[in-house]
Design an enzyme around this catalytic site. Sequence first.
Site, PDB file in Angstrom:
ATOM      1  N   HIS A 107      45.321  -1.868  55.690  1.00 30.29           N
ATOM      2  CA  HIS A 107      46.088  -0.662  56.002  1.00 30.29           C
ATOM      3  C   HIS A 107      45.487  -0.007  57.231  1.00 30.29           C
ATOM      4  O   HIS A 107      44.269  -0.020  57.399  1.00 30.29           O
ATOM      5  CB  HIS A 107      46.069   0.314  54.821  1.00 30.29           C
ATOM      6  CG  HIS A 107      47.145   1.328  54.919  1.00 30.29           C
ATOM      7  ND1 HIS A 107      47.001   2.493  55.627  1.00 30.29           N
ATOM      8  CD2 HIS A 107      48.410   1.319  54.432  1.00 30.29           C
ATOM      9  CE1 HIS A 107      48.132   3.172  55.558  1.00 30.29           C
ATOM     10  NE2 HIS A 107      49.002   2.486  54.850  1.00 30.29           N
ATOM     11  N   ASP A 136      52.146  -2.084  48.754  1.00 25.56           N
ATOM     12  CA  ASP A 136      53.158  -3.132  48.644  1.00 25.56           C
ATOM     13  C   ASP A 136      52.699  -4.334  47.835  1.00 25.56           C
ATOM     14  O   ASP A 136      53.502  -5.205  47.509  1.00 25.56           O
ATOM     15  CB  ASP A 136      53.570  -3.605  50.047  1.00 25.56           C
ATOM     16  CG  ASP A 136      54.349  -2.528  50.774  1.00 25.56           C
ATOM     17  OD1 ASP A 136      55.121  -1.832  50.113  1.00 25.56           O
ATOM     18  OD2 ASP A 136      54.174  -2.382  51.990  1.00 25.56           O
TER      19      ASP A 136
END
Length: 428
Positions: free
Chosen positions: A307, A364
């Site tokens: 991320h 996700d």
Amino acid sequence: MSEKATLNYNGNTYEFPVITGSENEKAIDIKTLRSVTGGLTTIDPGYKNTGSCQSAITFLDGEKGILRYRGYSIEELAEKADFLEVAYLLIFGELPNEEQLKSFHVDIKNESHVDEEMKKILDAFPKSAHPMGVLSSLTSALIAFNPVSVNVTSNDEMYGAIVRILAKFPVLVAWTLRKKKGLPLDYGDDSLGYVENIHKMMFKKPTKEYEKNKIVIEALDKLLILHADHEQNCSTSTVRIVGSSHAGLFASLSAGISALWGPLHGGANQAVLEMLEAIEADGGDTKKYMAKAKDKSDPFRLMGFGHRVYKNFDPRAKIIKVAAEEVLNDLGIEDPILEVAKGLAKEALEDQYFIDRKLYPNVDFYSGIIYRSLGIPTEMFTVMFALGRLPGWIAQWREMRLRNEPIGRPRQNYIGENHRPFVEVAKR
Ligand code: CMC
């Protein structure tokens, strides 16, 4: 005393104020950089160090794994609030009281009709069209049927535009799915809660009564809350920058949907599930795929890992991992994909490559497993992300317009040809 940052350049010294956010985040304010230095700009590909705005909506601390909407922790909101309350909170800044929540919901219900002509636009798409492309187009097309441009200085007009899109967007989402499945296009049911209504619009079979499943609705509600905002990510920055030209709300949202579609952003949830399925079909050899992810000559990346901001853990992934196990348990589903996911996560968390680069499972990584167990087709996963992110985009657009922020227009550092004379085609 206010802090300052000093820049020494070309024998001169320049001072810039350092501003402090409410969580003590420091930023060098370089608004005057070009004017005082005679044209100096900064270069920051991917804006990894650049703050595009000050915002009072979402706080996240990537090192500590903190995510808060308007000061409330994501853990508490996911457990205690529902999606509509969170939408109100994000957009208007405070949790609604009972009366505010009720009238917000009634106002949304009153706007839930989508012009029937929109069905013709949907019909023009082949069934094979990706739902994100369809959704982005339909959202943009809504402008033609709601032609009033919003006077952002009018509270009523601003509120009207917001409830209109919160009402119509779920209908577009449901139609996108139903078109794909060849099901008749329908409208919602005003007697239901916001999320339950969305679920019904998506899944109601023409020949059967809709049956509410509490576990499914609660899981969906939680997923939407977890996706509702994430400060200045790619799609949100897109919404703000498009809106900064004073393009309308729906046009800005349509651009945000396109930005979200990419596999490095919201499209990762689809990519994760396709990756897990491929690993499963390939015999479940997670080690082989770990090696591919680390091999710099192989373009393969472990989807659902890493991320831009979280360098410790993604708090949303923690909540979703638990939720995925609960939902699968409650629905009595045994999904081999979950085992592949767990294996991959365990190996990655112990692997030096991933440890060194601070790559952890992101939101996700597990969300697709829940969507799948809820019967949502893989291609619709990113659409579900868009549905959740809608209030965040609206809140950010509203904040940007109310603050009358200047048009977004970055600079560049030109590295092309210097001036040269034009050469006639016959002489080239
Ligand atoms: N698998 C393997 N290596 C990776 C991965 C990955 N998923 N992510 C980053 N790396 C490596 C990358 O190759 C680089 O290595 P090196 O330093 O040796 O060159 C290092 O880690 C830093 O990566 P980066 O691309 O510079 O980091 P970034 O902050 O620009 O990108 C990211 C963040 C999310 C785009 C990236 O981690 C990625 O592509 N992840 C997979 C896609 C994904 O899951 N996206 C969803 C993000 S969460 C949902 C959302 O908010 O959109």
